[in-house]
Motif scaffolding. Structure first.
Motif, PDB file in Angstrom:
ATOM      1  N   UNK A  30       0.825  -1.214   0.000  1.00 14.24           N
ATOM      2  CA  UNK A  30       0.000   0.000   0.000  1.00 14.24           C
ATOM      3  C   UNK A  30       0.856   1.260   0.000  1.00 14.24           C
ATOM      4  N   UNK A  31       1.995   1.217   0.686  1.00 15.61           N
ATOM      5  CA  UNK A  31       2.896   2.377   0.673  1.00 15.61           C
ATOM      6  C   UNK A  31       3.519   2.551  -0.708  1.00 15.61           C
ATOM      7  N   UNK A  32       3.918   1.427  -1.330  1.00 11.81           N
ATOM      8  CA  UNK A  32       4.555   1.498  -2.652  1.00 11.81           C
ATOM      9  C   UNK A  32       3.588   1.983  -3.714  1.00 11.81           C
ATOM     10  N   UNK A  33       2.316   1.627  -3.610  1.00  8.53           N
ATOM     11  CA  UNK A  33       1.361   2.002  -4.656  1.00  8.53           C
ATOM     12  C   UNK A  33       0.618   3.303  -4.368  1.00  8.53           C
ATOM     13  N   UNK A  34       0.310   3.576  -3.097  1.00  7.30           N
ATOM     14  CA  UNK A  34      -0.514   4.733  -2.762  1.00  7.30           C
ATOM     15  C   UNK A  34       0.182   5.772  -1.898  1.00  7.30           C
ATOM     16  N   UNK A  35       1.358   5.449  -1.382  1.00  3.10           N
ATOM     17  CA  UNK A  35       2.046   6.353  -0.468  1.00  3.10           C
ATOM     18  C   UNK A  35       1.519   6.191   0.954  1.00  3.10           C
ATOM     19  N   UNK A  36       2.057   6.999   1.851  1.00  2.04           N
ATOM     20  CA  UNK A  36       1.639   6.940   3.250  1.00  2.04           C
ATOM     21  C   UNK A  36       0.270   7.578   3.411  1.00  2.04           C
ATOM     22  N   UNK A  37      -0.573   6.938   4.217  1.00  2.00           N
ATOM     23  CA  UNK A  37      -1.898   7.474   4.520  1.00  2.00           C
ATOM     24  C   UNK A  37      -2.139   7.378   6.017  1.00  2.00           C
ATOM     25  N   UNK A  38      -2.586   8.461   6.596  1.00  2.00           N
ATOM     26  CA  UNK A  38      -2.934   8.487   8.014  1.00  2.00           C
ATOM     27  C   UNK A  38      -4.438   8.645   8.120  1.00  2.00           C
ATOM     28  N   UNK A  39      -5.114   7.547   8.363  1.00  3.07           N
ATOM     29  CA  UNK A  39      -6.566   7.562   8.474  1.00  3.07           C
ATOM     30  C   UNK A  39      -6.964   7.725   9.936  1.00  3.07           C
ATOM     31  N   UNK A  40      -7.610   8.802  10.246  1.00  2.42           N
ATOM     32  CA  UNK A  40      -8.032   9.050  11.624  1.00  2.42           C
ATOM     33  C   UNK A  40      -9.038   7.988  12.062  1.00  2.42           C
ATOM     34  N   UNK A  41      -8.738   7.331  13.173  1.00  7.73           N
ATOM     35  CA  UNK A  41      -9.639   6.329  13.719  1.00  7.73           C
ATOM     36  C   UNK A  41      -9.583   4.983  13.036  1.00  7.73           C
ATOM     37  N   UNK A  42      -8.672   4.806  12.075  1.00  9.44           N
ATOM     38  CA  UNK A  42      -8.558   3.531  11.356  1.00  9.44           C
ATOM     39  C   UNK A  42      -7.089   3.123  11.320  1.00  9.44           C
TER      40      UNK A  42
END
Length: 83
Positions: A29-41
């Motif tokens: 997921x990091x390689x394809x979409x980059x870092x994501x910080x999902x609040x509460x998930x």
């Protein structure tokens, strides 16, 4: 895991689904979409960036990166054992 499943010690043989079900899924997921910080998930922001960066630069599929990871491990283990 493949060796242990072939000699019937480990009951689960590796497939693409269970290979990416642990940390490899986060790195993918990091390689394809980059870092994501999902609040509460769940978030992938706690993972080191170099391995997904290499993965995204060389555009390997899951099997290709698995083989490359085995090569990285073998080289690193060889270097450490020679020290």
């Amino acid at each position: 895991q493949l060796f242990l499943s072939e000699i019937h010690i480990f009951p689960i043989s590796p497939t693409l689904e269970n290979i990416v079900s642990w940390d490899a899924g986060w790195y993918l997921s990091i390689a394809t979409e980059g870092y994501k910080d999902n609040a509460g998930a769940s978030s992938n922001s706690g993972f080191y960036f170099l391995f997904p960066l290499v993965w995204s630069l060389i555009h390997y599929n899951i099997i290709g990166i698995l083989i490359l990871n085995i090569i990285f491990f073998a080289v690193g283990f060889t270097i450490l054992s020679n020290l």
